[in-house]
Design an enzyme around this catalytic site. Structure first.
Site, PDB file in Angstrom:
ATOM      1  N   CYS A  28       3.546  -0.454 -11.804  1.00  0.00           N
ATOM      2  CA  CYS A  28       3.567  -0.697 -10.356  1.00  0.00           C
ATOM      3  C   CYS A  28       4.154  -2.069 -10.070  1.00  0.00           C
ATOM      4  O   CYS A  28       3.768  -3.055 -10.692  1.00  0.00           O
ATOM      5  CB  CYS A  28       2.152  -0.684  -9.791  1.00  0.00           C
ATOM      6  SG  CYS A  28       1.488   0.961  -9.564  1.00  0.00           S
ATOM      7  N   GLN A 102       6.644   8.968 -12.662  1.00  0.00           N
ATOM      8  CA  GLN A 102       5.213   9.264 -12.664  1.00  0.00           C
ATOM      9  C   GLN A 102       4.789   9.645 -11.243  1.00  0.00           C
ATOM     10  O   GLN A 102       4.996   8.875 -10.303  1.00  0.00           O
ATOM     11  CB  GLN A 102       4.396   8.056 -13.128  1.00  0.00           C
ATOM     12  CG  GLN A 102       2.926   8.417 -13.314  1.00  0.00           C
ATOM     13  CD  GLN A 102       2.041   7.242 -13.677  1.00  0.00           C
ATOM     14  OE1 GLN A 102       2.071   6.207 -13.015  1.00  0.00           O
ATOM     15  NE2 GLN A 102       1.252   7.384 -14.728  1.00  0.00           N
ATOM     16  N   TYR A 191      -7.782   7.379 -10.579  1.00  0.00           N
ATOM     17  CA  TYR A 191      -7.098   7.900  -9.398  1.00  0.00           C
ATOM     18  C   TYR A 191      -7.502   9.361  -9.171  1.00  0.00           C
ATOM     19  O   TYR A 191      -8.352   9.889  -9.888  1.00  0.00           O
ATOM     20  CB  TYR A 191      -5.590   7.671  -9.526  1.00  0.00           C
ATOM     21  CG  TYR A 191      -5.274   6.184  -9.608  1.00  0.00           C
ATOM     22  CD1 TYR A 191      -5.659   5.321  -8.576  1.00  0.00           C
ATOM     23  CD2 TYR A 191      -4.659   5.624 -10.723  1.00  0.00           C
ATOM     24  CE1 TYR A 191      -5.427   3.954  -8.647  1.00  0.00           C
ATOM     25  CE2 TYR A 191      -4.418   4.249 -10.800  1.00  0.00           C
ATOM     26  CZ  TYR A 191      -4.811   3.420  -9.764  1.00  0.00           C
ATOM     27  OH  TYR A 191      -4.598   2.064  -9.833  1.00  0.00           O
ATOM     28  N   ARG A 346       3.668  -4.262 -20.713  1.00  0.00           N
ATOM     29  CA  ARG A 346       3.846  -5.701 -20.495  1.00  0.00           C
ATOM     30  C   ARG A 346       4.852  -6.335 -21.449  1.00  0.00           C
ATOM     31  O   ARG A 346       5.611  -7.224 -21.056  1.00  0.00           O
ATOM     32  CB  ARG A 346       2.485  -6.395 -20.592  1.00  0.00           C
ATOM     33  CG  ARG A 346       1.616  -6.091 -19.381  1.00  0.00           C
ATOM     34  CD  ARG A 346       0.162  -6.386 -19.615  1.00  0.00           C
ATOM     35  NE  ARG A 346      -0.393  -5.511 -20.642  1.00  0.00           N
ATOM     36  CZ  ARG A 346      -1.656  -5.514 -21.018  1.00  0.00           C
ATOM     37  NH1 ARG A 346      -2.495  -6.370 -20.462  1.00  0.00           N
ATOM     38  NH2 ARG A 346      -2.089  -4.690 -21.943  1.00  0.00           N
TER      39      ARG A 346
HETATM   40  C1  LIG Z   1       1.826  -4.613 -13.625  1.00  0.00           C
HETATM   41  C2  LIG Z   1       1.297  -3.321 -14.149  1.00  0.00           C
HETATM   42  C3  LIG Z   1       1.432  -2.157 -13.407  1.00  0.00           C
HETATM   43  C4  LIG Z   1       0.987  -0.933 -13.898  1.00  0.00           C
HETATM   44  N1  LIG Z   1       1.220   0.210 -13.192  1.00  0.00           N
HETATM   45  C5  LIG Z   1       0.884   1.406 -13.706  1.00  0.00           C
HETATM   46  C6  LIG Z   1       1.266   2.613 -13.062  1.00  0.00           C
HETATM   47  O1  LIG Z   1       1.980   2.616 -12.061  1.00  0.00           O
HETATM   48  N2  LIG Z   1       0.844   3.783 -13.603  1.00  0.00           N
HETATM   49  C7  LIG Z   1       0.110   3.811 -14.764  1.00  0.00           C
HETATM   50  O2  LIG Z   1      -0.246   4.902 -15.217  1.00  0.00           O
HETATM   51  N3  LIG Z   1      -0.223   2.694 -15.408  1.00  0.00           N
HETATM   52  C8  LIG Z   1       0.170   1.505 -14.918  1.00  0.00           C
HETATM   53  N4  LIG Z   1      -0.095   0.363 -15.623  1.00  0.00           N
HETATM   54  C9  LIG Z   1      -0.624   0.478 -16.991  1.00  0.00           C
HETATM   55  C10 LIG Z   1       0.562   0.454 -17.986  1.00  0.00           C
HETATM   56  O3  LIG Z   1       1.405   1.567 -17.815  1.00  0.00           O
HETATM   57  C11 LIG Z   1       0.061   0.430 -19.432  1.00  0.00           C
HETATM   58  O4  LIG Z   1      -0.662   1.606 -19.696  1.00  0.00           O
HETATM   59  C12 LIG Z   1      -0.823  -0.785 -19.717  1.00  0.00           C
HETATM   60  O5  LIG Z   1      -0.226  -1.964 -19.228  1.00  0.00           O
HETATM   61  C13 LIG Z   1      -1.083  -0.929 -21.209  1.00  0.00           C
HETATM   62  O6  LIG Z   1       0.140  -1.038 -21.913  1.00  0.00           O
HETATM   63  P1  LIG Z   1       0.724  -2.485 -22.382  1.00  0.00           P
HETATM   64  O7  LIG Z   1      -0.357  -3.135 -23.195  1.00  0.00           O
HETATM   65  O8  LIG Z   1       1.956  -2.157 -23.199  1.00  0.00           O
HETATM   66  O9  LIG Z   1       1.048  -3.268 -21.158  1.00  0.00           O
HETATM   67  C14 LIG Z   1       0.333  -0.873 -15.142  1.00  0.00           C
HETATM   68  C15 LIG Z   1       0.163  -2.040 -15.877  1.00  0.00           C
HETATM   69  C16 LIG Z   1       0.653  -3.244 -15.415  1.00  0.00           C
HETATM   70  C17 LIG Z   1       0.531  -4.484 -16.276  1.00  0.00           C
END
Ligand SMILES: Cc1cc2nc3c(=O)[nH]c(=O)nc-3n(C[C@H](O)[C@H](O)[C@H](O)COP(=O)(O)O)c2cc1C
Length: 390
Positions: A28, A102, A191, A346
Site C-alpha cells: 500500500c 491484489q 480484512y 520492504r
Molecule cells: C508499506 C507496506 C504496505 C503493505 N501493503 C500491503 C498490501 O497492500 N496488501 C498486503 O497483502 N500486504 C501488504 N503489506 C504486507 C507486505 O506485502 C508483506 O507481506 C510484509 O511487508 C512482509 O514482507 P517483507 O518482510 O518482505 O516486507 C504491506 C507492507 C508494507 C511494509
C-alpha cells in the site's frame, strides 16, 4: 544462466509463465486520489519491473469504495481506475515481467487514516471529513469492532454479501481487461474475507458463520466466482493469514483445510502471511507522525513454515513472504521445497534492483544480460571494476 539456481527458474502457472520466482509483495502506498493511480504509482511499480522481479503485484486495490483501508487507497471499483493502471501494466510487460493485482476489501478495518498521517493508522472521525470525505460505514460478517475505539461495522445481510461478491467479480474483470495477468484475493490481515474465516471476526449463526465450513463459505464463494470470471490461462492467488496468533483464533490446521479447498475452486497459489485479526496495527506512528515499526522483532523467514506445511499437505502451490532479505535465504526456501515463489516487500522498496543484485550474488548471468539495455553502460562499468579488482 546457471540452471541449478531455482530463484531464476521460470514458473508456468496455467498458461502464464513468470520469468523467475521473485514476486513484489503488495505494498500500500496511500497515495491514490479517489482510488485512481497517480504518477507515484507508475514510478513505484515500474521500478520493480526495471529491477526484473518476475511478478509485480499492485498494492491492495479496493473492490468497493467502502472497502478502502484509507481515503488514499488504490481502487478498482470503476473502469476509470482500471484505465489509470494501464500504462503501468504496459510498462511492466515491456520489461518482460508479469503484472499482478491484489483485489481487496478492508471490511471493518476500513475508514482509517494512512499510517504516515499524524495519529494514523487509526479510525477516521468526523473531524477528518472535510479532507477525507470520511468516516464511512464499514461492513463485516458481524457487528464487532476491531478493538475498542474502532468503528462498529454493519453486519452484511444476504443482499450485502451478493453485492460484495459481485464487486470482486467486476473488479477481476476490469483488472484482466487492462492486462493484469495474475490476480490475488486478499484474505489476510484482518480484512473482510479474513474476518469471515476467523472465529474472532465472525460470530454469525447463519450459514455464513459457525463452524469452519460456515466461516469458509463466503471467501470460497468469492474465490470460485472470481475464478469463473477469469480466463483459464491466468493464475489466481489467495493471500491468507495462516494463523491469527491469538487465543481462540484461526489455526494452521484450519489453513491446511482452507488451502485445499481454495485449490479445489481453482486457486493456484496460496500466499502465506499471518496475523492482523485483532487490529494491532502493523505500523504505528508517534505523536509527531514519525512512523514506528511494530514488527521489527520478527525473525527472517518467520512465516516460511506456513508455506512449507501448506505446500506439503494441501496440494497447492505456495508463496513464502516475510523478512526474506538475502538471495541465498530466498534460494534455500525454494531448494528446500518450502514454496514455489518468494514474495518480498520492504527489502525490494529498499533495493528495487534486488533481483539483479541477487542474480549476481548467486552467480547467475555474470554478463548482466538481465539488466535493462538502457543501463548497459552502468553495468559494464561495474563489471570492468570487478575485473580490475580480481
Ligand atoms: C508499506 C507496506 C504496505 C503493505 N501493503 C500491503 C498490501 O497492500 N496488501 C498486503 O497483502 N500486504 C501488504 N503489506 C504486507 C507486505 O506485502 C508483506 O507481506 C510484509 O511487508 C512482509 O514482507 P517483507 O518482510 O518482505 O516486507 C504491506 C507492507 C508494507 C511494509
Amino acid at each position: 544462466m546457471t540452471a541449478s539456481v531455482k530463484l531464476f527458474e521460470p514458473l508456468t502457472l496455467r498458461g502464464t509463465t513468470l520469468p523467475n520466482r521473485i514476486v513484489v509483495s503488495p505494498l500500500c502506498q496511500y497515495s491514490a486520489v479517489d482510488g485512481l493511480a497517480v504518477p507515484w504509482h507508475f514510478a513505484h511499480l515500474s521500478t520493480f519491473a526495471r529491477g526484473k522481479a518476475g511478478l509485480v503485484f499492485t498494492e491492495a486495490a479496493a473492490v468497493e469504495e467502502r472497502g478502502r483501508i484509507t481515503p488514499d487507497c488504490l481502487g478498482i471499483w470503476t473502469d476509470e481506475q482500471a484505465e489509470a493502471l494501464r500504462p503501468i501494466v504496459e510498462f511492466i510487460e515491456s520489461q518482460d515481467c508479469v503484472p499482478g493485482m491484489q483485489l481487496a476489501h478492508a471490511g471493518r478495518k476500513g475508514s482509517t487514516r494512512a499510517p504516515f498521517v499524524p495519529k494514523g493508522p487509526s479510525p477516521l472521525t468526523a473531524e477528518d471529513a472535510a479532507e477525507a470525505g470520511a468516516p464511512w460505514l464499514t461492513v463485516a460478517p458481524s457487528a464487532l469492532p476491531v478493538t475498542d475505539g474502532w468503528h462498529v461495522p454493519a453486519a452484511l445481510d444476504e443482499a450485502g454479501l451478493e453485492t460484495v461478491k459481485q464487486a470482486f467479480v467486476d473488479a477481476a474483470r476490469r483488472a484482466v481487461a487492462v492486462g493484469f495477468r495474475v490476480l490475488e484475493l486478499h484474505m489476510a490481515h484482518g480484512y473482510l474475507l479474513h474476518s469471515f474465516l476467523s472465529p474472532l471476526g465472525n460470530q454469525r449463526e447463519d450459514a455464513w458463520g459457525g463452524d469452519l465450513e460456515g466461516r469458509m463459505r463466503f471467501p470460497l464463494e468469492v474465490a470460485a466466482a472470481v475464478r469463473a470470471a477469469m480466463p483459464d490461462q491466468l493464475p489466481l492467488f489467495a493471500r491468507i493469514s495462516a494463523i491469527d496468533g491469538r487465543e481462540g483464533g484461526w489455526q494452521l490446521e484450519d489453513s491446511v483445510t482452507l488451502a485445499a479447498r481454495l485449490a479445489e475452486v481453482g486457486v493456484d497459489v496460496v500466499d502465506c502471511s499471518s496475523g492482523g485479526i485483532g487490529g494491532a496495527p502493523r505500523f504505528r506512528s508517534d505523536d509527531s507522525g514519525k512512523p514506528l515499526s511494530a514488527d521489527s522483532a520478527r525473525a527472517p523467514g518467520f512465516q516460511v513454515p506456513f508455506a512449507s506445511r501448506l505446500r506439503a499437505e494441501a496440494g497447492v502451490g505456495t508463496m513464502a513472504v516475510g523478512v526474506i532479505i538475502d538471495p541465498q535465504q530466498a534460494e534455500d526456501i525454494l531448494q528446500a521445497g518450502d514454496a514455489d515463489l518468494v514474495a518480498i516487500g520492504r527489502e525490494l522498496m529498499y533495493d528495487p534492483f534486488w533481483p539483479l543484485h541477487a542474480a549476481e550474488a548467486l552467480g547467475v548471468d555474470p554478463d548482466y544480460r538481465m539488466w535493462p539495455k538502457q543501463y548497459a553502460w552502468a553495468v559494464d562499468r561495474r563489471a570492468q571494476i570487478k575485473r580490475l579488482n580480481q
